[in-house]
Design a protein around this motif. Structure first.
Motif, PDB file in Angstrom:
ATOM      1  N   LEU A   1       0.802  -1.236   0.000  1.00 11.91           N
ATOM      2  CA  LEU A   1       0.000   0.000   0.000  1.00 11.91           C
ATOM      3  C   LEU A   1       0.835   1.286   0.000  1.00 11.91           C
ATOM      4  O   LEU A   1       0.888   2.016   0.984  1.00 11.91           O
ATOM      5  N   SER A   2       1.453   1.565  -1.129  1.00 13.31           N
ATOM      6  CA  SER A   2       2.060   2.884  -1.310  1.00 13.31           C
ATOM      7  C   SER A   2       0.957   3.932  -1.345  1.00 13.31           C
ATOM      8  O   SER A   2      -0.014   3.799  -2.078  1.00 13.31           O
ATOM      9  N   HIS A   3       1.116   4.982  -0.519  1.00 14.39           N
ATOM     10  CA  HIS A   3       0.082   6.035  -0.524  1.00 14.39           C
ATOM     11  C   HIS A   3       0.744   7.400  -0.443  1.00 14.39           C
ATOM     12  O   HIS A   3       1.880   7.566  -0.904  1.00 14.39           O
ATOM     13  N   VAL A   4       0.051   8.381   0.115  1.00 13.73           N
ATOM     14  CA  VAL A   4       0.480   9.764  -0.048  1.00 13.73           C
ATOM     15  C   VAL A   4       1.799  10.108   0.645  1.00 13.73           C
ATOM     16  O   VAL A   4       2.360  11.178   0.387  1.00 13.73           O
ATOM     17  N   ASN A   5       2.310   9.260   1.518  1.00 17.41           N
ATOM     18  CA  ASN A   5       3.596   9.553   2.146  1.00 17.41           C
ATOM     19  C   ASN A   5       4.765   8.906   1.404  1.00 17.41           C
ATOM     20  O   ASN A   5       5.883   8.872   1.904  1.00 17.41           O
ATOM     21  N   ASP A   6       4.501   8.386   0.196  1.00 17.96           N
ATOM     22  CA  ASP A   6       5.516   7.730  -0.619  1.00 17.96           C
ATOM     23  C   ASP A   6       5.785   8.573  -1.864  1.00 17.96           C
ATOM     24  O   ASP A   6       4.858   8.918  -2.608  1.00 17.96           O
ATOM     25  N   ALA A   7       7.047   8.905  -2.103  1.00 11.11           N
ATOM     26  CA  ALA A   7       7.401   9.715  -3.272  1.00 11.11           C
ATOM     27  C   ALA A   7       7.003   9.021  -4.573  1.00 11.11           C
ATOM     28  O   ALA A   7       6.618   9.677  -5.547  1.00 11.11           O
ATOM     29  N   GLY A   8       7.090   7.692  -4.592  1.00  9.86           N
ATOM     30  CA  GLY A   8       6.705   6.960  -5.790  1.00  9.86           C
ATOM     31  C   GLY A   8       5.246   7.155  -6.149  1.00  9.86           C
ATOM     32  O   GLY A   8       4.872   7.161  -7.337  1.00  9.86           O
ATOM     33  N   PHE A   9       4.395   7.307  -5.139  1.00 11.28           N
ATOM     34  CA  PHE A   9       2.967   7.546  -5.356  1.00 11.28           C
ATOM     35  C   PHE A   9       2.758   8.804  -6.190  1.00 11.28           C
ATOM     36  O   PHE A   9       2.010   8.808  -7.176  1.00 11.28           O
TER      37      PHE A   9
ATOM     38  N   SER B   1      -1.728   1.998  -5.892  1.00  6.28           N
ATOM     39  CA  SER B   1      -1.718   1.548  -4.498  1.00  6.28           C
ATOM     40  C   SER B   1      -2.260   0.127  -4.365  1.00  6.28           C
ATOM     41  O   SER B   1      -1.709  -0.695  -3.621  1.00  6.28           O
ATOM     42  N   VAL B   2      -3.321  -0.171  -5.088  1.00  2.00           N
ATOM     43  CA  VAL B   2      -3.875  -1.529  -5.055  1.00  2.00           C
ATOM     44  C   VAL B   2      -2.890  -2.516  -5.666  1.00  2.00           C
ATOM     45  O   VAL B   2      -2.726  -3.638  -5.164  1.00  2.00           O
ATOM     46  N   MET B   3      -2.221  -2.105  -6.743  1.00  2.00           N
ATOM     47  CA  MET B   3      -1.215  -2.981  -7.364  1.00  2.00           C
ATOM     48  C   MET B   3      -0.116  -3.342  -6.369  1.00  2.00           C
ATOM     49  O   MET B   3       0.334  -4.497  -6.298  1.00  2.00           O
ATOM     50  N   GLU B   4       0.335  -2.374  -5.573  1.00  2.00           N
ATOM     51  CA  GLU B   4       1.356  -2.645  -4.565  1.00  2.00           C
ATOM     52  C   GLU B   4       0.858  -3.641  -3.518  1.00  2.00           C
ATOM     53  O   GLU B   4       1.604  -4.510  -3.063  1.00  2.00           O
ATOM     54  N   CYS B   5      -0.409  -3.532  -3.146  1.00  2.00           N
ATOM     55  CA  CYS B   5      -0.992  -4.499  -2.206  1.00  2.00           C
ATOM     56  C   CYS B   5      -1.024  -5.894  -2.821  1.00  2.00           C
ATOM     57  O   CYS B   5      -0.742  -6.890  -2.140  1.00  2.00           O
ATOM     58  N   VAL B   6      -1.392  -5.969  -4.093  1.00  2.79           N
ATOM     59  CA  VAL B   6      -1.430  -7.261  -4.785  1.00  2.79           C
ATOM     60  C   VAL B   6      -0.043  -7.892  -4.786  1.00  2.79           C
ATOM     61  O   VAL B   6       0.122  -9.089  -4.494  1.00  2.79           O
ATOM     62  N   ILE B   7       0.977  -7.106  -5.114  1.00  6.43           N
ATOM     63  CA  ILE B   7       2.349  -7.625  -5.115  1.00  6.43           C
ATOM     64  C   ILE B   7       2.724  -8.160  -3.737  1.00  6.43           C
ATOM     65  O   ILE B   7       3.269  -9.266  -3.600  1.00  6.43           O
ATOM     66  N   SER B   8       2.432  -7.394  -2.707  1.00  8.17           N
ATOM     67  CA  SER B   8       2.812  -7.761  -1.348  1.00  8.17           C
ATOM     68  C   SER B   8       2.133  -9.049  -0.892  1.00  8.17           C
ATOM     69  O   SER B   8       2.783  -9.963  -0.361  1.00  8.17           O
TER      70      SER B   8
END
Length: 468
Positions: free
Chosen positions: A420-428, A447-454
């Motif tokens: 869950l990359s979100h607003v505190n992540d520069a990549g977001f 963000s959902v894609m990052e959750c899927v990967i994890s």
């Protein structure tokens, strides 16, 4: 341990014989929570650089734990030094190789060759393949800057949906960043838990391939239904008017990129098959498969196969190498400070506290590592900080694990660090701006894609732990 100075680094990373504080579990738990809370507050609220935030967070951690300030400083300095010694040279060599790849036109050659052979239906698969290959030697942010303009060009000129080809590219980069050495996060975790780099690399690639497929081309079908965006015209790059007279060939470029991976895998296989430290073949493999030597070999080969093939003179090669090192200064400081924070956790007795408490939990050490990394990732927005901190906390759990399970522990931590990359992540924000999406659209896709990967990679890790 497969770093050049393995014994020295292992000694530097080993928990102190006596904790630097006599605090009980309750006080230590409070110290950890406050230390991480200060770290989060400084990074997210006050936008303080992660290096300074980690340094201050470490001092708060030590103070609340009741440790003498001089011992806190010593622990932080020792952890910073051992971490930079372990991964600093590798990060620098990876940056040089990535810069050679970009400046020589080798990256363009890989992209153009694969896209020329990909049909409309195969394009998402081509993009995840490109991202996986390009993502091996490049930092995540560099990979995004390199690949996203290509994604935008392909989407516009070929009439493709941005989500259908953009999500696979992002998935390929993100999976490599979180699971496959020589990226900084996995390397730092390998240092912390004393994992075998070759085994971790082999298992990381094994898990990364199906994970990238599920989070990339498969998930992209759903993301395309949820979000329909048009590439922002102002960000679609145009080919420069002045092109290089020549550029390296596809096979040579791919071979150069994969050289360090191949050398490290050969070392891992030789160690398994021969398993005799005095054997000449194994000793040679241990040298050429050492991460520093493998990356150094790739850089030296790349000077000829990439720079030389592009017609770079000696001055141009020197400037390429020099310009690659400046941008990684901040990364080295953040990684080093993360190692200092981790070592302070260990020396304060937090690692032993986790070990004592977890003995009464009916929970897998792999799942515990994943959960801790998830929590720190959600709080700080940094995958690297999450990986280093979580690895320091669960390092004592690796003492009685087999080689393969220690490697899986590293991968579980890496998987949790991507959640869950979100607003505190520069990549977001980088993805949001490049794709021209709103915050809500970025949350529903990236963000959902990052959750899927994890989650998917954790499932594969747990399944592998039952087999090997």
């Amino acid at each position: 341990m497969t770093h050049l100075n393995a014994e020295v680094l292992a000694a530097a990373s080993t928990p102190a014989a006596e904790p630097i504080t006599s605090a009980g579990h309750g006080q230590l738990a409070l110290a950890v929570l406050l230390g991480i809370a200060v770290l989060v507050l400084l990074i997210t609220r006050f936008k303080l650089h992660a290096f300074l935030s980690l340094t201050i967070g470490t001092l708060v951690l030590g103070a609340v734990a009741g440790a003498p300030l001089d011992k806190v400083i010593s622990s932080f300095s020792a952890g910073l030094g051992s971490t930079v010694a372990g991964v600093g040279v590798l990060i620098a060599l990876g940056a040089i190789l990535g810069k050679l790849l970009a400046d020589s036109g080798g990256a363009d050659q890989i992209v153009d060759t694969i896209l020329a052979k990909a049909s409309n239906r195969a394009m998402p698969w081509a993009m995840v393949l490109i991202a996986g290959i390009i993502g091996l030697p490049l930092f995540f942010e560099v990979g995004i800057v390199l690949l996203i303009p290509v994604v935008l060009l392909v989407a516009k000129r070929g009439g493709y949906s941005l989500m259908r080809i953009g999500i696979p590219a992002l998935a390929g980069l993100s999976v490599m960043h979180g699971l496959v050495p020589p990226h900084p996060g996995p390397l730092a975790a390998i240092d912390s838990v004393d994992a075998n780099l070759g085994v971790t690399l082999a298992l990381g690639v094994l898990i990364a391939v199906p994970t990238a497929i599920i989070a990339g081309p498969v998930f992209a079908r759903y993301a395309d239904r949820w979000v329909d965006v048009t590439p922002p015209e102002g960000l679609i790059p145009e080919r420069p008017s002045e092109q290089l007279d020549r550029r390296p060939g596809f096979a040579v470029t791919v071979g150069t990129v994969l050289l360090p991976v191949v050398l490290m895998l050969i070392k891992a296989l030789v160690d398994i098959v021969i398993d005799d430290p005095e054997n000449t073949v194994q000793r040679v493999a241990d040298v050429v498969g050492n991460p520093m030597m493998a990356l150094l070999a790739a850089v030296l080969v790349g000077l000829f196969t990439l720079g030389g093939a592009a017609g770079f003179a000696r001055d141009r090669l020197a400037s390429t190498v020099e310009s690659s090192l400046g941008p990684i200064a901040g990364m080295l400081l953040i990684v080093g400070a993360g190692g200092g924070f981790k070592q302070t956790l260990i020396d304060s007795g937090v690692g032993q506290m986790i070990l004592d408490i977890s003995q009464d939990w009916n929970i897998s050490a792999l799942l515990l590592g994943w959960l801790i990394a998830v929590g720190i990732r959600l709080a700080t927005g940094s995958a690297t900080v999450a990986t280093i901190s979580a690895a320091g906390l669960v390092a004592p759990l690796a003492a009685d694990m087999s080689t393969s399970h220690v490697a899986l522990l590293v991968l579980a931590i890496g998987a949790g660090s991507l959640f869950l990359s979100h607003v505190n992540d520069a990549g977001f924000w980088l993805v949001k701006e490049y794709f021209g999406m709103s915050v809500g659209q970025t949350l529903r896709t990236w963000s959902v894609m990052e959750c899927v990967i994890s989650v998917v990679s954790l499932v594969f890790i747990l399944l592998l732990s039952l087999i090997i």
